[in-house]
Design an enzyme around this catalytic site. Structure first.
Site, PDB file in Angstrom:
ATOM      1  N   LYS A 116       0.820  -1.217   0.000  1.00 28.17           N
ATOM      2  CA  LYS A 116       0.000   0.000   0.000  1.00 28.17           C
ATOM      3  C   LYS A 116       0.860   1.276   0.000  1.00 28.17           C
ATOM      4  CE  LYS A 116      -4.031  -1.976  -0.083  1.00 28.17           C
ATOM      5  NZ  LYS A 116      -3.614  -3.221  -0.750  1.00 28.17           N
TER       6      LYS A 116
HETATM    7  C1  PLP Z   1      -9.969  -3.457  -1.755  1.00 26.95           C
HETATM    8  C2  PLP Z   1      -9.257  -4.191  -0.670  1.00 26.95           C
HETATM    9  N1  PLP Z   1      -9.955  -4.570   0.401  1.00 26.95           N
HETATM   10  C3  PLP Z   1      -9.380  -5.193   1.430  1.00 26.95           C
HETATM   11  C4  PLP Z   1      -8.034  -5.480   1.417  1.00 26.95           C
HETATM   12  C5  PLP Z   1      -7.475  -6.261   2.552  1.00 26.95           C
HETATM   13  O1  PLP Z   1      -6.450  -5.650   3.231  1.00 26.95           O
HETATM   14  P1  PLP Z   1      -5.352  -6.535   3.975  1.00 26.95           P
HETATM   15  O2  PLP Z   1      -4.422  -7.068   2.955  1.00 26.95           O
HETATM   16  O3  PLP Z   1      -4.706  -5.567   4.908  1.00 26.95           O
HETATM   17  O4  PLP Z   1      -6.076  -7.609   4.716  1.00 26.95           O
HETATM   18  C6  PLP Z   1      -7.255  -5.079   0.328  1.00 26.95           C
HETATM   19  C7  PLP Z   1      -5.808  -5.263   0.283  1.00 26.95           C
HETATM   20  O5  PLP Z   1      -5.164  -6.158   0.102  1.00 26.95           O
HETATM   21  C8  PLP Z   1      -7.878  -4.445  -0.754  1.00 26.95           C
HETATM   22  O6  PLP Z   1      -7.182  -4.061  -1.840  1.00 26.95           O
END
Ligand code: PLP
Length: 375
Positions: free
Chosen positions: A199
Site C-alpha cells: 500500500k
Molecule cells: C480493496 C481491498 N480490500 C481489502 C483489502 C485487505 O487488506 P489486507 O491485505 O490488509 O487484509 C485489500 C488489500 O489487500 C484491498 O485491496
C-alpha cells in the site's frame, strides 16, 4: 502450479522494477521503538490510532491486524450473519468479499461504472430494489475505491439512505484520496483501511476501522480483543477474534504516518507522468474521480484498448523486468463465487481484459520509456 513457480522465479531474478513498494526506513523504526523502550507496548498502538485519527478528521479509529480483519469486524458490528445479503463490487480484490463469507452472509455482485470503475450506482439501485423484501433484503453495502479512485459516494449514500442500508467503505487502497474535501473512508457509516506491504502508506500489515457510531466502535474494539469482558479475571460470554494491531506494526505505521502526505503525492505524480504521456493516445484511458473528488492513485492503472493487445503489452513489460498486474479478475466469475446473484453489465470483465497496473514507485520512468516503444 508451474505458472506460479515461474512467477516466483520471475519476481526473484528478473523483475527489477516492483509494482509498488516503499523504501524501508530502518532509522525511523529504530527511533520510534527506542521511544517506547520502557513503556507499555500497547501505547504504540494507541499512538498510532491518534496519528491516523488526526488525518481522518479526528474521527474515532480502531487499529487492527489487517484490512480484511477490519472488514470482518465492520460486518460483525452491523450484525451481518448467516443468510444475509451484502452488496459487493465484483471488480475488486477478493479481500472485499472474504469477510462476507466468514459471517455466512451472501454477496450480491454489483458491476462497475465507466467513469470511476467502481460500483455502479444504477446497478446498485437495481439490486436494492430487487432484494428489498422481508426475507431477501440487502443488509449492507460494501463500496471499494479501486486503485485509490473514489467511488460515486454521493449517489451511493443517497441510495443507502433511501433503503436504510449501512455502507461500509472499503478504503483499503485509498489512503489520501478524498470525496468533496473529506477523506475516503470517512463518508460511509464505517470506513476500513489496509496498511499491507504494497500500500501507499504501509506498516508491513495492519488495518484500521473508523466510525462515528460509538456503539459500533466499542463493539469492534471489544471483538478485536477476543471479546474479553472488562473484568480483572478472565471472563467471556461470546467468541471474539485476535484482530488487534501488533505494536511492531503500529511502530512502523507511526514512521509512515509522518510521511504519508508525501507518499501519496509521490504516487499521484507518478500517475500524472504516465497519464500526460498517454493523453493523446486514442486507445488508452483511465478511471476518473468525480468533480470535487481527489484520487490518491495507489496504483497507476490504465486501460489499453483491445486493439493494442493489452496482454501482449503486459508480457513485454514483464520480459523487460517490470512487475505489472492485470485489472481485478471479476469475483463473480470465480468458481466458488459464481452462484451468488449478480447485477452485471460485463464492464468488470472488459476491465479485467484491458487494465494493466504499471509500476507505481521506483522504475516508473523506465517503464514509461519501455511503453513508448510498445504503443
Ligand atoms: C480493496 C481491498 N480490500 C481489502 C483489502 C485487505 O487488506 P489486507 O491485505 O490488509 O487484509 C485489500 C488489500 O489487500 C484491498 O485491496
Amino acid at each position: 502450479m508451474l505458472d506460479f513457480i515461474i512467477k516466483k522465479l520471475l519476481l526473484k531474478y528478473v523483475l527489477k522494477h516492483p509494482l509498488s513498494y516503499n523504501q524501508i526506513d530502518i532509522q525511523g523504526l529504530h527511533d520510534v521503538l527506542l521511544n517506547y523502550q520502557h513503556r507499555n507496548h500497547e501505547e504504540i498502538v494507541f499512538d498510532f490510532e491518534k496519528a491516523t485519527s488526526s488525518q481522518l478528521l479526528n474521527r474515532p479509529v480502531v487499529a487492527v491486524s489487517s484490512g480484511t480483519a477490519a472488514l470482518h469486524l465492520a460486518l460483525a458490528a452491523l450484525n451481518i450473519g448467516a443468510g444475509d445479503l451484502v452488496a459487493v463490487p465484483t471488480f475488486s480484490y477478493v479481500a472485499s468479499v472474504n469477510p462476507v463469507l466468514y459471517t455466512g452472509a451472501k454477496p450480491v455482485w454489483i458491476d462497475s461504472e465507466e467513469t470511476t470503475w467502481n460500483i455502479c450506482p444504477e446497478l446498485l439501485a437495481k439490486a436494492l430494489k430487487k432484494f428489498n423484501t422481508k426475507s431477501k433484503r440487502i443488509k449492507a453495502i460494501i463500496v471499494v475505491h479501486n486503485y485509490g479512485v473514489p467511488a460515486n459516494m454521493k449517489e451511493i449514500m443517497a441510495l443507502a439512505k433511501r433503503y436504510a442500508v449501512p455502507v461500509i467503505e472499503d478504503a483499503a487502497e485509498a489512503w489520501g484520496a478524498s470525496i468533496n474535501g473529506r477523506p475516503c473512508g470517512s463518508v460511509g457509516d464505517i470506513g476500513v483501511f489496509s496498511f499491507n506491504s504494497n500500500k501507499t502508506v504501509t506498516a508491513f500489515g495492519g488495518g484500521l476501522l473508523t466510525t462515528l457510531n460509538s456503539k459500533w466502535e466499542k463493539r469492534t474494539r471489544f471483538l478485536a480483543s477476543q471479546a474479553r469482558l472488562p473484568k480483572s479475571f478472565y471472563l467471556f460470554d461470546e467468541a471474539g477474534f485476535n484482530y488487534r494491531m501488533s505494536p511492531l506494526t503500529a511502530a512502523y505505521g507511526l514512521v509512515q504516518m509522518k510521511q504519508s502526505q508525501h507518499l501519496v503525492v509521490k504516487r499521484q505524480e507518478i500517475f500524472t507522468r504516465y497519464s500526460q504521456a498517454f493523453k493523446n493516445h486514442p486507445k488508452i484511458s483511465w478511471a476518473h474521480p468525480l468533480e470535487g473528488d481527489v484520487a490518491s492513485r495507489w496504483l497507476s492503472a490504465f486501460r489499453f484498448g483491445t486493439s493494442l493487445i493489452p496482454q501482449k503489452i503486459a508480457q513485454s513489460l514483464e520480459n523487460a523486468g517490470f512487475e505489472v498486474r492485470r485489472g481485478w479478475n471479476p469475483l463473480h466469475t470465480m468458481k466458488h463465487l459464481s452462484a451468488y446473484p449478480a447485477i452485471n453489465s460485463n464492464l468488470s470483465e472488459r476491465l479485467f481484459q484491458e487494465v494493466i497496473c504499471l509500476p507505481s514507485g521506483a522504475g516508473s520512468e523506465q517503464c514509461l520509456n519501455a511503453l513508448r516503444e510498445l504503443i
